[in-house]
Design an enzyme around this catalytic site. Sequence first.
Site, PDB file in Angstrom:
ATOM      1  N   HIS A   1     -25.986  21.910   0.103  1.00  0.00           N
ATOM      2  CA  HIS A   1     -26.139  22.515  -1.204  1.00  0.00           C
ATOM      3  C   HIS A   1     -25.137  23.645  -1.415  1.00  0.00           C
ATOM      4  O   HIS A   1     -24.933  24.426  -0.498  1.00  0.00           O
ATOM      5  CB  HIS A   1     -27.570  23.070  -1.339  1.00  0.00           C
ATOM      6  CG  HIS A   1     -27.880  23.561  -2.705  1.00  0.00           C
ATOM      7  ND1 HIS A   1     -28.053  22.698  -3.773  1.00  0.00           N
ATOM      8  CD2 HIS A   1     -28.012  24.820  -3.189  1.00  0.00           C
ATOM      9  CE1 HIS A   1     -28.288  23.425  -4.856  1.00  0.00           C
ATOM     10  NE2 HIS A   1     -28.264  24.708  -4.531  1.00  0.00           N
TER      11      HIS A   1
ATOM     12  N   CYS B   1       0.822  -1.219   0.000  1.00  0.00           N
ATOM     13  CA  CYS B   1       0.000   0.000   0.000  1.00  0.00           C
ATOM     14  C   CYS B   1       0.851   1.262   0.000  1.00  0.00           C
ATOM     15  O   CYS B   1       0.655   2.162  -0.813  1.00  0.00           O
ATOM     16  CB  CYS B   1      -0.919  -0.030   1.222  1.00  0.00           C
ATOM     17  SG  CYS B   1      -1.903   1.454   1.404  1.00  0.00           S
TER      18      CYS B   1
ATOM     19  N   CYS C   1      -1.609   1.723  -3.049  1.00  0.00           N
ATOM     20  CA  CYS C   1      -2.580   2.808  -2.810  1.00  0.00           C
ATOM     21  C   CYS C   1      -1.978   4.204  -2.792  1.00  0.00           C
ATOM     22  O   CYS C   1      -2.481   5.108  -3.467  1.00  0.00           O
ATOM     23  CB  CYS C   1      -3.265   2.594  -1.459  1.00  0.00           C
ATOM     24  SG  CYS C   1      -3.395   0.909  -0.889  1.00  0.00           S
TER      25      CYS C   1
ATOM     26  N   TYR D   1      -9.221  -3.568 -10.723  1.00  0.00           N
ATOM     27  CA  TYR D   1      -8.855  -2.277 -10.127  1.00  0.00           C
ATOM     28  C   TYR D   1      -7.597  -1.677 -10.776  1.00  0.00           C
ATOM     29  O   TYR D   1      -7.582  -0.517 -11.197  1.00  0.00           O
ATOM     30  CB  TYR D   1      -8.502  -2.475  -8.652  1.00  0.00           C
ATOM     31  CG  TYR D   1      -9.619  -2.594  -7.653  1.00  0.00           C
ATOM     32  CD1 TYR D   1     -10.345  -3.777  -7.510  1.00  0.00           C
ATOM     33  CD2 TYR D   1      -9.904  -1.538  -6.793  1.00  0.00           C
ATOM     34  CE1 TYR D   1     -11.321  -3.900  -6.536  1.00  0.00           C
ATOM     35  CE2 TYR D   1     -10.888  -1.656  -5.804  1.00  0.00           C
ATOM     36  CZ  TYR D   1     -11.586  -2.835  -5.682  1.00  0.00           C
ATOM     37  OH  TYR D   1     -12.540  -2.957  -4.720  1.00  0.00           O
TER      38      TYR D   1
ATOM     39  N   GLU E   1      -7.238   1.685 -13.128  1.00  0.00           N
ATOM     40  CA  GLU E   1      -6.603   2.838 -12.468  1.00  0.00           C
ATOM     41  C   GLU E   1      -5.382   3.306 -13.267  1.00  0.00           C
ATOM     42  O   GLU E   1      -5.213   4.502 -13.527  1.00  0.00           O
ATOM     43  CB  GLU E   1      -6.208   2.476 -11.029  1.00  0.00           C
ATOM     44  CG  GLU E   1      -7.430   2.341 -10.118  1.00  0.00           C
ATOM     45  CD  GLU E   1      -7.069   2.023  -8.667  1.00  0.00           C
ATOM     46  OE1 GLU E   1      -5.911   1.652  -8.391  1.00  0.00           O
ATOM     47  OE2 GLU E   1      -7.965   2.147  -7.807  1.00  0.00           O
TER      48      GLU E   1
ATOM     49  N   LYS F   1       0.002   5.371  -6.005  1.00  0.00           N
ATOM     50  CA  LYS F   1      -1.023   5.354  -7.067  1.00  0.00           C
ATOM     51  C   LYS F   1      -1.895   6.602  -6.991  1.00  0.00           C
ATOM     52  O   LYS F   1      -2.143   7.287  -7.975  1.00  0.00           O
ATOM     53  CB  LYS F   1      -1.860   4.075  -6.925  1.00  0.00           C
ATOM     54  CG  LYS F   1      -2.996   3.866  -7.890  1.00  0.00           C
ATOM     55  CD  LYS F   1      -4.299   4.515  -7.498  1.00  0.00           C
ATOM     56  CE  LYS F   1      -4.824   4.196  -6.141  1.00  0.00           C
ATOM     57  NZ  LYS F   1      -5.323   2.847  -5.922  1.00  0.00           N
TER      58      LYS F   1
ATOM     59  N   GLU G   1     -25.507  15.688  -2.258  1.00  0.00           N
ATOM     60  CA  GLU G   1     -26.896  15.908  -1.846  1.00  0.00           C
ATOM     61  C   GLU G   1     -27.873  15.095  -2.691  1.00  0.00           C
ATOM     62  O   GLU G   1     -29.001  14.835  -2.283  1.00  0.00           O
ATOM     63  CB  GLU G   1     -27.263  17.399  -1.900  1.00  0.00           C
ATOM     64  CG  GLU G   1     -27.305  17.984  -3.285  1.00  0.00           C
ATOM     65  CD  GLU G   1     -27.700  19.471  -3.294  1.00  0.00           C
ATOM     66  OE1 GLU G   1     -28.652  19.842  -2.609  1.00  0.00           O
ATOM     67  OE2 GLU G   1     -27.038  20.255  -4.009  1.00  0.00           O
TER      68      GLU G   1
HETATM   69  P1  NDP Z   1      -8.153  -8.040  -9.993  1.00  0.00           P
HETATM   70  O1  NDP Z   1      -8.305  -9.402  -9.454  1.00  0.00           O
HETATM   71  O2  NDP Z   1      -9.055  -6.970  -9.521  1.00  0.00           O
HETATM   72  O3  NDP Z   1      -8.238  -8.086 -11.569  1.00  0.00           O
HETATM   73  C1  NDP Z   1      -7.426  -8.948 -12.315  1.00  0.00           C
HETATM   74  C2  NDP Z   1      -7.835  -8.825 -13.760  1.00  0.00           C
HETATM   75  O4  NDP Z   1      -6.903  -9.524 -14.557  1.00  0.00           O
HETATM   76  C3  NDP Z   1      -9.208  -9.413 -14.029  1.00  0.00           C
HETATM   77  O5  NDP Z   1      -9.874  -8.552 -14.915  1.00  0.00           O
HETATM   78  C4  NDP Z   1      -8.878 -10.754 -14.690  1.00  0.00           C
HETATM   79  O6  NDP Z   1      -9.799 -11.152 -15.630  1.00  0.00           O
HETATM   80  C5  NDP Z   1      -7.611 -10.421 -15.415  1.00  0.00           C
HETATM   81  N1  NDP Z   1      -6.793 -11.602 -15.640  1.00  0.00           N
HETATM   82  C6  NDP Z   1      -6.420 -12.539 -14.734  1.00  0.00           C
HETATM   83  N2  NDP Z   1      -5.657 -13.465 -15.312  1.00  0.00           N
HETATM   84  C7  NDP Z   1      -5.523 -13.109 -16.613  1.00  0.00           C
HETATM   85  C8  NDP Z   1      -4.860 -13.686 -17.726  1.00  0.00           C
HETATM   86  N3  NDP Z   1      -4.181 -14.818 -17.611  1.00  0.00           N
HETATM   87  N4  NDP Z   1      -4.940 -13.047 -18.912  1.00  0.00           N
HETATM   88  C9  NDP Z   1      -5.651 -11.909 -19.022  1.00  0.00           C
HETATM   89  N5  NDP Z   1      -6.307 -11.318 -18.012  1.00  0.00           N
HETATM   90  C10 NDP Z   1      -6.252 -11.923 -16.821  1.00  0.00           C
HETATM   91  O7  NDP Z   1      -6.625  -7.714  -9.741  1.00  0.00           O
HETATM   92  P2  NDP Z   1      -5.786  -6.385  -9.775  1.00  0.00           P
HETATM   93  O8  NDP Z   1      -4.446  -6.857 -10.171  1.00  0.00           O
HETATM   94  O9  NDP Z   1      -6.428  -5.325 -10.586  1.00  0.00           O
HETATM   95  O10 NDP Z   1      -5.805  -5.924  -8.264  1.00  0.00           O
HETATM   96  C11 NDP Z   1      -5.554  -6.849  -7.212  1.00  0.00           C
HETATM   97  C12 NDP Z   1      -6.347  -6.483  -6.008  1.00  0.00           C
HETATM   98  O11 NDP Z   1      -5.754  -5.388  -5.338  1.00  0.00           O
HETATM   99  C13 NDP Z   1      -7.772  -6.009  -6.282  1.00  0.00           C
HETATM  100  O12 NDP Z   1      -8.667  -7.076  -6.438  1.00  0.00           O
HETATM  101  C14 NDP Z   1      -8.093  -5.175  -5.094  1.00  0.00           C
HETATM  102  O13 NDP Z   1      -8.591  -5.975  -4.060  1.00  0.00           O
HETATM  103  C15 NDP Z   1      -6.737  -4.593  -4.722  1.00  0.00           C
HETATM  104  N6  NDP Z   1      -6.633  -3.206  -5.183  1.00  0.00           N
HETATM  105  C16 NDP Z   1      -7.441  -2.264  -4.623  1.00  0.00           C
HETATM  106  C17 NDP Z   1      -7.389  -0.951  -5.040  1.00  0.00           C
HETATM  107  C18 NDP Z   1      -8.294   0.059  -4.439  1.00  0.00           C
HETATM  108  O14 NDP Z   1      -8.809  -0.177  -3.354  1.00  0.00           O
HETATM  109  N7  NDP Z   1      -8.550   1.180  -5.098  1.00  0.00           N
HETATM  110  C19 NDP Z   1      -6.474  -0.517  -6.085  1.00  0.00           C
HETATM  111  C20 NDP Z   1      -5.688  -1.594  -6.627  1.00  0.00           C
HETATM  112  C21 NDP Z   1      -5.778  -2.880  -6.181  1.00  0.00           C
HETATM  113  P3  NDP Z   1     -11.081 -12.060 -15.275  1.00  0.00           P
HETATM  114  O15 NDP Z   1     -11.979 -11.141 -14.517  1.00  0.00           O
HETATM  115  O16 NDP Z   1     -11.614 -12.429 -16.609  1.00  0.00           O
HETATM  116  O17 NDP Z   1     -10.582 -13.204 -14.481  1.00  0.00           O
END
Ligand code: NDP
Length: 452
Positions: A437, A44, A49, A179, A183, A52, A442
């Site tokens: 307001h 983080c 976080c 996410y 982002e 980012k 709101e």
């Molecule tokens: P996520 O699990 O959110 O997303 C991973 C993405 O990668 C999905 O869309 C998935 O597709 C895709 N994917 C997985 N494997 C493959 C592959 N082999 N080929 C192509 N696409 C693939 O992970 P992130 O890495 O984005 O983030 C990890 C975690 O970190 C988040 O889930 C969240 O909990 C946390 N986070 C929170 C943030 C916040 O609070 N603002 C910011 C950043 C991270 P599919 O859905 O089809 O499986």
Amino acid sequence: MTEHFDYDLFVIGAGSGGVRAARMAASKGKKVAVAEERYLGGTCVNVGCVPKKLFVYASQFPELFHASVGFGWSVPQQPSLDWATLRDNKTAEIERLNSIYNNLIDNSGADLYDGRATIAGPHLVSVNGETYTTRSILVATGGWPYIPKFPGSEHAISSNEMFFLDTLPKTAVVVGGGYIAVEFAGILNGLGVDTHLLYRGPHLLKSFDREMSQKVVEGMRAKGVHIHLSTEVNEITKTNDGLQVALSNGESLSAGLALYATGRQANSANLGLENTSVVMAGNGSIVVDDQFCTAEPSVYALGDVIDRVQLTPVAIQEAMVLVDHLFGGGIASIDYSDIPTAVFCQPELGTVGLSEEQARAEYTDVAVYVSDFKPMLQTLGGGSDRITMKLIVDSDSDVVVGCHMVGDHAAEIIQGMGIALKAGATKAHFDATVGIHPSAAEEFVTMRDKTR
Ligand code: NDP
């Protein structure tokens, strides 16, 4: 006879959850050690976080420069970004936070070991050539980005490297639909990089309310991100100019970088867990019970390494529950329902509670209120941004079961809505609340007419 241990609790990993557990345990007079091999504050603070969000702020300035003209300001025709300044100022701020973490641990009275710790037995931890005895061990080692293997995958980078790029590319390909992908697509696009976002499925942010994730897609496209859905990467090749990314639809994209944001995996390898009875799931995450205890009674785990909810505030709450279980009254527990969360994509998405799809599956009669409007900044500032807010109500009880927002300040606004949902607020409570307001927020208390 009471067994003697060097420590009451040995924490492996000084991220959000580990540090909180160590400090809380030390504040209860316990003898605590923390070992960290990389950086204090974990993902983080160092590669997640915090940096980012700083990059998100940086990427929003071009739109603000543009909007300022309508408010009478003159700005240069082509404001320019010095990437090195942004990157290095960010790094200096992170180093400041690292030292704050150092002080927090120091002041708590816990011993900090700078090195990789491994578990030598149910009550034994080795670090920097020494082995210590401990009554309990906490594994809080977090996660690490996962990049699938495919031809040319060695040319892809993860979010970790994005924070330290030597130069900003002219064009970037971002892969993933969660996410981190959305982002970083927003960050790169805002910083002036021609950005392609590739997702293998038909819907970005698939676990969120479909209508709201669709608003995110529309908003991102309006800001200039090229979104390719149902598209995969076949191969990445290195060229003289950068990278060539061959897609499953036969197209090929030139790019200066390929960012893979395809999920994160638990950091559980080579920790010595085989010297205990700890059980891991197929994806490498550590299996724990409600008190974060593993199959080895003296070993606990929490945060991203247990792969429940990968969010910093959740790891922190888990740490509080664990310390209460180990050294307090043992009455604290964590409720994983109604966790507010925000995706810092552009437009921003904030959410708490159920999506419309989940609510319809759970309740027989669901009322949905949607409001979509132009933010006030746009009246003089121009621009195409919209704000969308959505309330989902269980008609039988009148309880608001889902609250969603896409648009500026969604995270800030949804945090308050999280309290309302936690308290079980009804739509009547929302209606009886006086608005502030003029504000966007709101709108959440003035949605009188049911949309469907
Ligand atoms: P996520 O699990 O959110 O997303 C991973 C993405 O990668 C999905 O869309 C998935 O597709 C895709 N994917 C997985 N494997 C493959 C592959 N082999 N080929 C192509 N696409 C693939 O992970 P992130 O890495 O984005 O983030 C990890 C975690 O970190 C988040 O889930 C969240 O909990 C946390 N986070 C929170 C943030 C916040 O609070 N603002 C910011 C950043 C991270 P599919 O859905 O089809 O499986």
